[in-house]
Design a protein around this motif. Structure first.
Motif, PDB file in Angstrom:
ATOM      1  N   ILE A 116       0.853  -1.190   0.000  1.00 28.51           N
ATOM      2  CA  ILE A 116       0.000   0.000   0.000  1.00 28.51           C
ATOM      3  C   ILE A 116       0.891   1.244   0.000  1.00 28.51           C
ATOM      4  CG2 ILE A 116      -1.629   1.286   1.461  1.00 28.51           C
ATOM      5  CD1 ILE A 116      -2.872  -1.068   0.138  1.00 28.51           C
ATOM      6  N   HIS A 117       0.453   2.276  -0.707  1.00 22.82           N
ATOM      7  CA  HIS A 117       1.191   3.535  -0.740  1.00 22.82           C
ATOM      8  C   HIS A 117       1.131   4.182   0.639  1.00 22.82           C
ATOM      9  CE1 HIS A 117       2.221   7.684  -1.860  1.00 22.82           C
ATOM     10  NE2 HIS A 117       2.875   7.098  -2.854  1.00 22.82           N
ATOM     11  N   LYS A 118       2.198   4.895   0.976  1.00 20.48           N
ATOM     12  CA  LYS A 118       2.328   5.531   2.291  1.00 20.48           C
ATOM     13  C   LYS A 118       1.125   6.411   2.641  1.00 20.48           C
ATOM     14  CE  LYS A 118       5.287   8.917   2.822  1.00 20.48           C
ATOM     15  NZ  LYS A 118       6.532   9.709   2.866  1.00 20.48           N
ATOM     16  N   ALA A 119       0.566   7.092   1.631  1.00 21.82           N
ATOM     17  CA  ALA A 119      -0.559   8.013   1.874  1.00 21.82           C
ATOM     18  C   ALA A 119      -1.837   7.277   2.286  1.00 21.82           C
ATOM     19  CB  ALA A 119      -0.825   8.831   0.621  1.00 21.82           C
ATOM     20  N   ASP A 120      -1.950   5.989   1.945  1.00 21.03           N
ATOM     21  CA  ASP A 120      -3.172   5.232   2.232  1.00 21.03           C
ATOM     22  C   ASP A 120      -3.103   4.403   3.515  1.00 21.03           C
ATOM     23  OD1 ASP A 120      -4.295   6.135  -0.189  1.00 21.03           O
ATOM     24  OD2 ASP A 120      -3.255   4.550  -1.286  1.00 21.03           O
ATOM     25  N   VAL A 121      -1.925   4.281   4.093  1.00 17.77           N
ATOM     26  CA  VAL A 121      -1.724   3.384   5.234  1.00 17.77           C
ATOM     27  C   VAL A 121      -2.653   3.714   6.403  1.00 17.77           C
ATOM     28  CG1 VAL A 121      -0.070   2.670   7.005  1.00 17.77           C
ATOM     29  CG2 VAL A 121       0.622   2.757   4.625  1.00 17.77           C
ATOM     30  N   LYS A 122      -2.767   4.978   6.752  1.00 21.77           N
ATOM     31  CA  LYS A 122      -3.578   5.386   7.903  1.00 21.77           C
ATOM     32  C   LYS A 122      -5.036   4.942   7.734  1.00 21.77           C
ATOM     33  CE  LYS A 122      -4.739   9.550  10.526  1.00 21.77           C
ATOM     34  NZ  LYS A 122      -4.674  11.015  10.512  1.00 21.77           N
ATOM     35  N   ASN A 123      -5.594   5.147   6.536  1.00 20.54           N
ATOM     36  CA  ASN A 123      -6.991   4.770   6.284  1.00 20.54           C
ATOM     37  C   ASN A 123      -7.201   3.264   6.343  1.00 20.54           C
ATOM     38  OD1 ASN A 123      -7.895   7.397   5.955  1.00 20.54           O
ATOM     39  ND2 ASN A 123      -7.374   7.420   3.783  1.00 20.54           N
TER      40      ASN A 123
END
Length: 65
Positions: free
Chosen positions: A50-57
């Motif tokens: 997963i791309h770093k920007a999507d990890v939190k979600n």
């Protein structure tokens, strides 16, 4: 405080690695494979991260991994 429910759709699509990164399957491998090169199809077999920007979600969707 009650336990958080896991989103079952996300649980089927994503897995955690031992180091805690989130693995995913690549898209575009289900049909219309004749026009895709063998190299491209081979690459689509492998899993990605997963791309770093999507990890939190995604972590919110699968709280217990």
């Amino acid at each position: 405080m009650p336990k958080i429910k896991t989103k079952r759709g996300a649980a089927k699509r994503f897995r955690l690695t031992k180091k805690g990164k989130i693995k995913r399957k690549k898209a575009f491998k289900s049909h219309i494979l004749t026009k895709k090169s063998a190299k491209r199809k081979r690459s689509l077999k492998k899993s990605g991260l997963i791309h770093k920007a999507d990890v939190k979600n995604i972590r919110r969707l699968i709280p217990y991994g």
